[in-house]
Scaffold this active site. Structure first.
Site, mmCIF file in Angstrom:
data_model
loop_
_atom_site.group_PDB
_atom_site.id
_atom_site.type_symbol
_atom_site.label_atom_id
_atom_site.label_comp_id
_atom_site.label_asym_id
_atom_site.label_seq_id
_atom_site.Cartn_x
_atom_site.Cartn_y
_atom_site.Cartn_z
ATOM 1 N N GLY A 1 -6.156 -2.267 2.212
ATOM 2 C CA GLY A 1 -6.303 -2.771 0.842
ATOM 3 C C GLY A 1 -5.380 -2.020 -0.095
ATOM 4 O O GLY A 1 -4.799 -0.997 0.255
ATOM 5 N N GLY B 1 -4.402 0.520 -2.170
ATOM 6 C CA GLY B 1 -4.929 1.851 -2.479
ATOM 7 C C GLY B 1 -4.293 2.452 -3.713
ATOM 8 O O GLY B 1 -4.761 3.461 -4.234
ATOM 9 N N ARG B 2 -3.180 1.872 -4.125
ATOM 10 C CA ARG B 2 -2.515 2.423 -5.316
ATOM 11 C C ARG B 2 -1.827 1.334 -6.128
ATOM 12 O O ARG B 2 -1.124 1.641 -7.085
ATOM 13 C CB ARG B 2 -1.508 3.484 -4.911
ATOM 14 C CG ARG B 2 -0.477 2.994 -3.910
ATOM 15 C CD ARG B 2 0.549 4.056 -3.714
ATOM 16 N NE ARG B 2 1.390 3.768 -2.565
ATOM 17 C CZ ARG B 2 2.500 4.427 -2.312
ATOM 18 N NH1 ARG B 2 2.893 5.381 -3.112
ATOM 19 N NH2 ARG B 2 3.216 4.135 -1.257
ATOM 20 N N LYS C 1 2.452 -0.809 -9.157
ATOM 21 C CA LYS C 1 2.314 0.043 -7.963
ATOM 22 C C LYS C 1 2.345 1.498 -8.391
ATOM 23 O O LYS C 1 3.320 1.949 -8.994
ATOM 24 C CB LYS C 1 3.456 -0.266 -6.987
ATOM 25 C CG LYS C 1 3.344 0.458 -5.648
ATOM 26 C CD LYS C 1 4.360 -0.074 -4.660
ATOM 27 C CE LYS C 1 4.328 0.714 -3.350
ATOM 28 N NZ LYS C 1 5.366 0.243 -2.416
ATOM 29 N N ASP D 1 -4.353 9.730 -3.843
ATOM 30 C CA ASP D 1 -4.384 9.817 -5.311
ATOM 31 C C ASP D 1 -4.090 8.512 -6.053
ATOM 32 O O ASP D 1 -4.180 8.459 -7.277
ATOM 33 C CB ASP D 1 -3.431 10.921 -5.792
ATOM 34 C CG ASP D 1 -2.000 10.689 -5.314
ATOM 35 O OD1 ASP D 1 -1.710 9.589 -4.811
ATOM 36 O OD2 ASP D 1 -1.177 11.619 -5.446
ATOM 37 N N ARG E 1 -0.599 -10.730 2.643
ATOM 38 C CA ARG E 1 0.052 -10.160 3.832
ATOM 39 C C ARG E 1 -0.592 -10.703 5.087
ATOM 40 O O ARG E 1 -1.683 -11.275 5.024
ATOM 41 C CB ARG E 1 -0.170 -8.630 3.844
ATOM 42 C CG ARG E 1 0.177 -7.974 2.566
ATOM 43 C CD ARG E 1 -0.823 -6.865 2.213
ATOM 44 N NE ARG E 1 -0.600 -6.438 0.821
ATOM 45 C CZ ARG E 1 0.184 -5.439 0.471
ATOM 46 N NH1 ARG E 1 0.744 -4.685 1.382
ATOM 47 N NH2 ARG E 1 0.381 -5.164 -0.796
ATOM 48 N N ASP F 1 0.306 -4.968 7.583
ATOM 49 C CA ASP F 1 -0.069 -4.980 6.163
ATOM 50 C C ASP F 1 1.168 -4.973 5.267
ATOM 51 O O ASP F 1 1.038 -5.153 4.056
ATOM 52 C CB ASP F 1 -0.977 -3.786 5.827
ATOM 53 C CG ASP F 1 -0.390 -2.462 6.288
ATOM 54 O OD1 ASP F 1 -0.164 -2.304 7.495
ATOM 55 O OD2 ASP F 1 -0.132 -1.593 5.440
HETATM 56 P P1 AMP Z 1 2.073 1.886 2.742
HETATM 57 O O1 AMP Z 1 2.463 2.775 3.881
HETATM 58 O O2 AMP Z 1 2.676 2.285 1.413
HETATM 59 O O3 AMP Z 1 2.305 0.456 3.045
HETATM 60 O O4 AMP Z 1 0.517 2.084 2.524
HETATM 61 C C1 AMP Z 1 -0.443 1.943 3.550
HETATM 62 C C2 AMP Z 1 -1.815 2.019 2.935
HETATM 63 O O5 AMP Z 1 -2.033 3.284 2.335
HETATM 64 C C3 AMP Z 1 -2.095 0.989 1.860
HETATM 65 O O6 AMP Z 1 -3.456 0.645 1.925
HETATM 66 C C4 AMP Z 1 -1.793 1.752 0.605
HETATM 67 O O7 AMP Z 1 -2.434 1.230 -0.522
HETATM 68 C C5 AMP Z 1 -2.331 3.137 0.949
HETATM 69 N N1 AMP Z 1 -1.679 4.200 0.193
HETATM 70 C C6 AMP Z 1 -0.418 4.672 0.337
HETATM 71 N N2 AMP Z 1 -0.173 5.666 -0.533
HETATM 72 C C7 AMP Z 1 -1.295 5.842 -1.257
HETATM 73 C C8 AMP Z 1 -1.673 6.722 -2.313
HETATM 74 N N3 AMP Z 1 -0.839 7.646 -2.804
HETATM 75 N N4 AMP Z 1 -2.924 6.606 -2.806
HETATM 76 C C9 AMP Z 1 -3.773 5.693 -2.323
HETATM 77 N N5 AMP Z 1 -3.486 4.861 -1.325
HETATM 78 C C10 AMP Z 1 -2.272 4.909 -0.792
HETATM 79 MG MG MG Z 2 1.970 -1.216 2.373
#
Ligand code: AMP
Ligand code: MG
Length: 486
Positions: free
Chosen positions: A90, A92-93, A113, A125, A183, A252
């Site tokens: 989901g 997360g940020r 983002k 965070d 996605r 994702d």
């Molecule tokens: P990504 O590798 O950026 O595609 O992220 C993979 C997952 O980790 C997704 O669910 C993102 O929302 C979560 N995510 C990545 N970085 C952060 C962050 N700094 N804080 C919270 N969730 C994160």
């Molecule tokens: Mg991602």
């Protein structure tokens, strides 16, 4: 052209049942400042570019103020990461503010983002750092300039709030625009959570918005899957042809529309190397450049699996089988065009592959070689010294050049016409890692974002000669040959 407060929201995703998302507001950040603004993306929203000069602009696009009509939410999804199913991811940020409908009738998701934690943050965070925001911002616009389907970027807004990564960095929010942020993992989550009733709801929503020609078909879900397969196959071919590696092809990060999506440790190859791995956390090279088409196919099989409750298994299998021919055909066509061929057949593949092999052996710069190939002089006996000197094995080049010359004799038109054609498909400028790195380093010194803007302008027109920017076409200097990104 509209003022910020006049943007027209039509939030279709927010109208889906509660299971699809979590409603919440961005978490404010102190003293936001505009890092860069992209008028080309503003035009997609009918937004008056003069609005970027208002003090409120940074407040809106860092998430401190809410645009009228926004219904912010975090989207639910899961996905396969490095081959393993991760049940709950989901946003997360990232926070979807809503969808803006422009005067052409298009819907653009507007997503912040780095806008703070959400229920999906899993102890992280919820922030993005300025460095990675600049990379995504520049690369998504560079891909657009190259004619490769991608999400877009409206702006970056920064704050001096500290964010802890491998070192201390500062926070930024990038505003991402996309026709959809759905996605493969948006479907997988309902399949694996045994919420199969939600699958047709999501599929219908995506079909209505993005594949309306399928809406009344009795086999609309099968056809939808077929289209996703085709779009993804074609995207993989475009990545390969331009030498782009995504770096984190988890399901994702795979767009249901076949857009390049979620830029992280991506990289454009400098010297041609099929084994190129841009993500330094990818220890086994799962997402190496040469693996991308196969991984795209594998990811589609995850999507197809998730759609089994709403389609016959045989139909899903047949859809997946269309990947290889769709990819092969598109890749061949794109590579043929890079060689200046007007028609490319399977018989031309040895010519293409041999060139790639000798480029690999000689560590030849991928982008620059193809760009300079447009100057190939096809006259008999011509040595093509400038090209030849890019290879270590000159004899191998001479042999290849003979077969290329023979092939060009079967084309109509002059060398000059071919040069024009080739320069329209072989970019002069790509977002090399060192260029992004220079812009990031400069941004870190006294808020000087001029290099970000300079690259944004340069990469909008990657096929044009821009004589004053000549040095930006150079392969990386020694210090930058081994930049690692994760
Ligand atoms: P990504 O590798 O950026 O595609 O992220 C993979 C997952 O980790 C997704 O669910 C993102 O929302 C979560 N995510 C990545 N970085 C952060 C962050 N700094 N804080 C919270 N969730 C994160
Ligand atoms: Mg991602």
């Amino acid at each position: 052209m509209r003022k910020l407060e006049q943007l027209v929201f039509d939030n279709t995703f927010a109208r889906l049942p509660e299971a699809f998302h979590s409603r919440l507001c961005p978490t404010p950040l102190p003293a936001p400042y505009l890092v860069s603004f992209n008028p080309a993306a503003a035009a997609l929203l009918d937004l008056d570019p003069a609005e970027a000069t208002r003090a409120e602009f940074a407040e809106y696009f860092i998430g401190n103020r809410l645009l009228p009509g926004a219904e912010p939410l975090a989207m639910l999804y899961s996905g396969h990461q490095f081959g393993h199913y991760v049940p709950q991811l989901g946003d997360g940020r990232a926070i979807l503010l809503g969808e803006i409908r422009n005067s052409a009738g298009e819907h653009w998701d507007v997503q912040l983002k780095g806008a703070g934690p959400t229920p999906f943050s899993r102890n992280s965070d919820g922030r993005a750092v300025l460095r990675s925001s600049i990379r995504e911002y520049l690369c998504s616009e560079a891909m657009h300039g190259l004619g490769i389907p991608t999400t877009r970027a409206l702006c970056i807004v920064g704050s001096d709030e500290e964010v802890f990564r491998e070192s201390i960095e500062t926070a930024a929010v990038i505003t991402r625009l996309s026709p959809s942020h759905v996605r493969f993992g948006s479907f997988e989550v309902f399949y694996y959570n045994d919420q199969h009733d939600s699958l047709p709801v999501l599929a219908d929503c995506v079909i209505a918005k993005h594949f309306p020609h399928l809406s009344d078909a009795p086999d609309k879900y099968v056809r939808f899957l077929n289209e996703v397969v085709t779009h993804t196959a074609r995207l993989m071919a475009q990545w390969q042809a331009v030498g782009f590696s995504h770096g984190v092809m988890n399901t994702d990060n795979m767009s249901i529309l076949g857009l390049t999506f979620d830029y992280g440790p991506f990289g454009f190859m400098d010297a041609y190397d099929p084994g190129y791995v841009c993500n330094h956390s990818d220890y086994h090279g799962r997402y190496a450049y040469k693996q991308q088409p196969q991984i795209g196919h594998w990811n589609l099989s995850c999507l197809a699996q998730a759609l089994l409750p709403i389609m016959p298994v045989e139909a899903a299998k047949a859809a997946l089988e269309s990947f290889v021919p769709a990819y092969t055909e598109r890749y061949r066509e794109l590579m043929g065009r890079k060689l200046g061929l007007t028609q490319t057949s399977a018989e031309d593949m040895p010519l293409i592959n041999t060139l790639l092999e000798i480029m690999h052996a000689g560590h030849v710069d991928y982008t620059n070689l193809f760009r300079s190939l447009s100057r190939f002089n096809s006259a008999a006996g011509e040595k093509n010294t400038l090209l030849r000197d890019q290879f270590t094995d000159r004899a191998a080049f001479d042999t290849w050049a003979e077969s290329y010359r023979a092939r060009l004799q079967r084309e109509t038109g002059t060398d000059a016409e071919r040069e024009v054609r080739m320069n329209q498909v072989n970019p002069k400028y790509i977002l090399r890692n060192y260029l992004a790195q220079n812009a990031i380093a400069q941004a870190g010194q006294g808020r000087d974002f001029s290099e970000v803007d300079r690259l944004l302008a340069l990469l909008k027109h990657p096929f044009d000669e821009q004589p004053e920017m000549e040095s930006y076409a150079a392969p990386p200097p020694d210090w930058a040959r081994h930049i690692e990104v994760s």
